[in-house]
Write a protein that holds these residues in place. Structure first.
Motif, PDB file in Angstrom:
ATOM      1  N   SER A  58       0.203  -2.511   5.105  1.00  0.00           N
ATOM      2  CA  SER A  58      -0.215  -2.601   4.266  1.00  0.00           C
ATOM      3  C   SER A  58      -1.852  -3.285   5.025  1.00  0.00           C
ATOM      4  N   SER A  88       0.965  -1.037   0.264  1.00  0.00           N
ATOM      5  CA  SER A  88       0.045  -0.190   0.257  1.00  0.00           C
ATOM      6  C   SER A  88       0.963   1.416  -0.109  1.00  0.00           C
ATOM      7  N   THR A 133      -2.701  -0.673   7.064  1.00  0.00           N
ATOM      8  CA  THR A 133      -4.343   0.314   6.277  1.00  0.00           C
ATOM      9  C   THR A 133      -6.174  -0.094   6.511  1.00  0.00           C
ATOM     10  N   TYR A 157       0.052   5.575   0.156  1.00  0.00           N
ATOM     11  CA  TYR A 157      -0.841   6.886   0.511  1.00  0.00           C
ATOM     12  C   TYR A 157       0.176   7.864   0.114  1.00  0.00           C
ATOM     13  N   VAL A 193      -2.500   7.531   5.763  1.00  0.00           N
ATOM     14  CA  VAL A 193      -3.435   7.373   4.760  1.00  0.00           C
ATOM     15  C   VAL A 193      -4.868   8.552   5.081  1.00  0.00           C
ATOM     16  N   VAL A 218      -0.319   5.537  10.627  1.00  0.00           N
ATOM     17  CA  VAL A 218      -0.597   4.767   9.929  1.00  0.00           C
ATOM     18  C   VAL A 218      -2.016   5.343   9.603  1.00  0.00           C
TER      19      VAL A 218
END
Length: 335
Positions: A229, A101, A232, A103, A273, A269
């Motif tokens: 990941s 992931s 998230t 972001y 995000v 996190v």
């Protein structure tokens, strides 16, 4: 957070029906553009548009306008294409191959090889995204790099390895030079009725960007990992819990126990995000929701304050003015 879109973003999506993805391509050496809608299915709240200019053999520049929550992304680029993405407004996350992931938000750059995202899921944590992508086909460009980048001695493999060594996906803040170049690029892209006339200027800006990236010393590189990941997904659940109950003051410790994630990871996190710490995000969310209630309802300011988690009207008033730059009484009167 309540979605508030820039009027220009809505204008640029005016030719896209709800639940559709429109792609427009202006091929190299061709005056006619190609327009087509994706055959993938999207939520009715989603509107997506990408305009791509093929500038040189192996180099294209795309502009993205997205409104939505999550949607699938499919493309057929090969492993040798490096994607350099810049976020103008909003925030975007890629759920890529191998559980990765990535972001990033306003003012950030990301680098990844497109084989990583050929089958991916895109998330828009703030509900919208505006940005651009410079696509570099390294297989073509190592044989024929256009001038003046070629004359300046730019080595495409060295440039790619500097930011994306061993085909990892990374993000970093844009530096002052590249940020100014992207600002000029967006100004040109917004003049869609002048696309043909602006094409030479876009080519020049592309060359300028290549030279700036070649000379840049990357710092603050953020590379995702599969463990991050998985976190998230937990953080999105945390976000949904918080925003579903703005009248409650749920602590970080309570969320940590509920979702089995330590408090440090939760805070870190969440900021990755959604672009800001939990407390700052929820303050913005509560005040935006309160503003909507003041515009559309007749509840008292005290009742509005309690409905978004403020028992003290004075604290609500101070928070509202801090976010909206106006007192809630004046805001209601104005709207």
């Amino acid at each position: 957070m309540e979605k508030e879109f820039d009027a220009g973003l809505l204008d640029r999506l005016s030719d896209v029906p709800a639940g559709k993805y429109l792609t427009i391509c202006r091929p190299l050496g061709c005056s006619e553009e190609r327009r087509e809608f994706s055959d993938l299915h999207y939520d009715c709240s989603t509107k997506l548009k990408t305009v791509t200019y093929e500038l040189y053999p192996g180099i294209s520049l795309s502009f993205h306008c997205y409104i939505g929550d999550r949607f699938p992304c499919r493309h057929a680029h090969g492993a040798s294409v490096l994607s350099v993405d810049h976020c103008r407004r909003g925030r975007i996350g890629w759920e890529m191959k191998g559980g990765l992931s990535l972001y990033f938000g306003s003012g950030d750059l990301s680098f990844h090889y497109t084989d990583k995202c050929s089958e991916s899921e895109i998330a828009l944590p703030l509900g919208y995204y505006e940005g651009s992508t410079l696509s570099l086909n390294t297989a073509l460009l190592c044989r024929s790099l256009p001038s003046p980048a070629c004359e300046a001695g730019v080595n495409i493999h060295t440039l790619c390895d500097k930011f994306c060594k061993e085909r990892e996906s990374v993000s970093m803040p844009a530096d002052r030079w590249s940020e100014q170049i992207f600002s000029d690029i967006y100004d040109l892209a917004e003049e869609e009725n002048q696309a043909a006339a602006n094409l030479p200027l876009l080519k020049l800006k592309c060359q300028e960007l290549l030279l700036a990236l070649d000379r840049a010393e990357p710092s603050c590189l953020h590379s995702p990992d599969p463990h991050y990941s998985r976190q998230t997904e937990i953080i999105r659940n945390v976000h949904d819990t918080l925003t579903a109950h703005p009248e409650q003051r749920i602590t970080i410790e309570e969320l940590s126990r509920q979702y089995l994630i330590n408090t440090a990871a939760l805070k870190r996190v969440f900021k990755d995000v959604y672009g800001m710490p939990v407390a700052a995000y929820m303050k913005q969310f509560r005040i935006k929701k309160a503003a909507q209630m003041l515009r559309t309802g007749d509840a008292s300011i005290a009742d509005v304050a309690r409905s978004v988690g403020y028992e003290s009207q004075s604290k609500f008033t101070a928070a509202f003015k801090d976010v909206m730059k106006i007192l809630p009484t004046d805001y209601r009167r104005q709207y």
